[in-house]
Write a protein that holds these residues in place. Structure first.
Motif: not given
Length: 330
Positions: A9-23, A28-35
């Motif tokens: 997810l390209k985050v560090d171990k101190n990542a917040t929930e918002d950080d995870l959602k943004k990442s 997900a949009m970058k690597w979606h199979p249809d993309k």
């Protein structure tokens, strides 16, 4: 430890929930199979891994981050440690208490009822995922129309260029101001300098496209910016396809006895062109390789065409008329 979902997810171990959602949204949009229609195998693997990473780390889905015990177990033993945790209702009996969800479900939770998907069959579930056809995780993937945002038509702007620029080429810098959508869906202003390399010989109507450089809006992908070459009028030269055309006035004596056309070219060379033919009405002199560069034929140019206007005398004395008759054999 197995898969490092922090790295996925390209985050560090101190990542917040918002950080995870943004990442997750971005990846997900970058690597979606249809993309990624040209590399679906890698895209499907990446997409599944990103979804698992979010599931393993996100408190909104598995409460891992908000549960010190679960987060400690994951940091020490990875996703297998989470899978071996007993479910809360079993009082310690049994195993496999952590059950990662399908990647489609996680994606649908983010995008299924948002403007990113067209049509929805219920909360958190895109129409895209209604039929998996027995094809596994990605068996139901087909057209992208139901999942990705629409793209508005290009935003067109004229790019006026002097004939000198179109003759020799030039570099144009265009500063644009636009709005972009950040990871939280907010519109923020942005400025950018676009560089346009005007090629020698480009014609009026040539189009230069900058993909996705238009304003970002909710429910839509950014429009493309389209610059269209326009040609400024020139005081001396006119363009006719790949040719350059000029008009010169000559008097009757020059038309009959010869003359020289002196001019400065569009790249600032001094050109002296002798005219030895008799210039009759409608006469036109073509000088090869002194026209516009031909973009598709490097090193080749059109012609310089010189048109003449003969200025006849409006009044002659009897003696002048007699001399002309004698000279011209009238």
């Amino acid at each position: 430890m197995g898969v490092d979902y922090y790295s996925v997810l390209k985050v560090d171990k101190n990542a917040t929930e918002d950080d995870l959602k943004k990442s997750y949204r971005r990846l997900a949009m970058k690597w979606h199979p249809d993309k990624n229609p040209n590399d679906k195998i890698e895209a499907e693997a990446r997409f599944k891994q990103i979804s698992e990473g979010y599931e393993a780390n996100s408190s909104s889905l598995s409460q891992v981050l908000s549960d010190p015990q679960k987060r400690t177990i994951y940091d020490q033993h990875g996703e297998e440690g989470l899978k071996d945790m007993p479910p809360p209702s079993s009082n310690g009996a049994g195993s496999k208490g952590f059950n990662p969800r399908n990647a489609e479900d996680i994606f649908a939770e983010f995008f299924g009822t948002s403007p990113w998907a067209f049509g929805s069959s219920g909360p958190g579930r895109s129409m895209r995922f209604q039929s998996d056809g027995g094809g596994g995780m990605f068996g139901g993937f087909g057209s992208t129309d139901n999942i990705f945002r629409t793209k508005p038509p290009p935003v067109e702007s004229k790019l006026p260029c002097s004939l000198e620029e179109l003759y020799s080429g030039s570099t144009r810098k265009m500063k644009i101001s636009r709005t972009v959508i950040d990871a939280n869906g907010r519109q923020i202003p942005e400025t950018e300098i676009l560089t346009i390399e005007v090629k020698p010989g480009w014609k009026k109507g040539t189009k230069i496209t900058f993909p996705d450089k238009g304003n970002g809006q909710a429910n839509q992908l950014p429009a493309d910016l389209l610059f269209i070459i326009d040609e400024k009028p020139h005081d001396i030269y006119k363009r006719d396809g790949n040719d350059l055309v000029i008009t010169r006035k000559v008097n009757l004596a020059e038309a009959i006895g010869g003359t020289t056309v002196n001019l400065t070219t569009l790249d600032s060379r001094d050109l002296s062109i002798p005219v030895t033919d008799i210039i009759s009405p409608g006469y036109e002199l073509a000088v090869a390789m002194e026209g516009m560069p031909i973009t598709k034929e490097p090193g080749n140019r059109g012609n310089l065409r010189i048109k003449f206007e003969i200025q006849f005398p409006t009044k002659l004395t009897a003696e002048q008329k007699a001399r002309l008759r004698n000279v011209l054999g009238g």
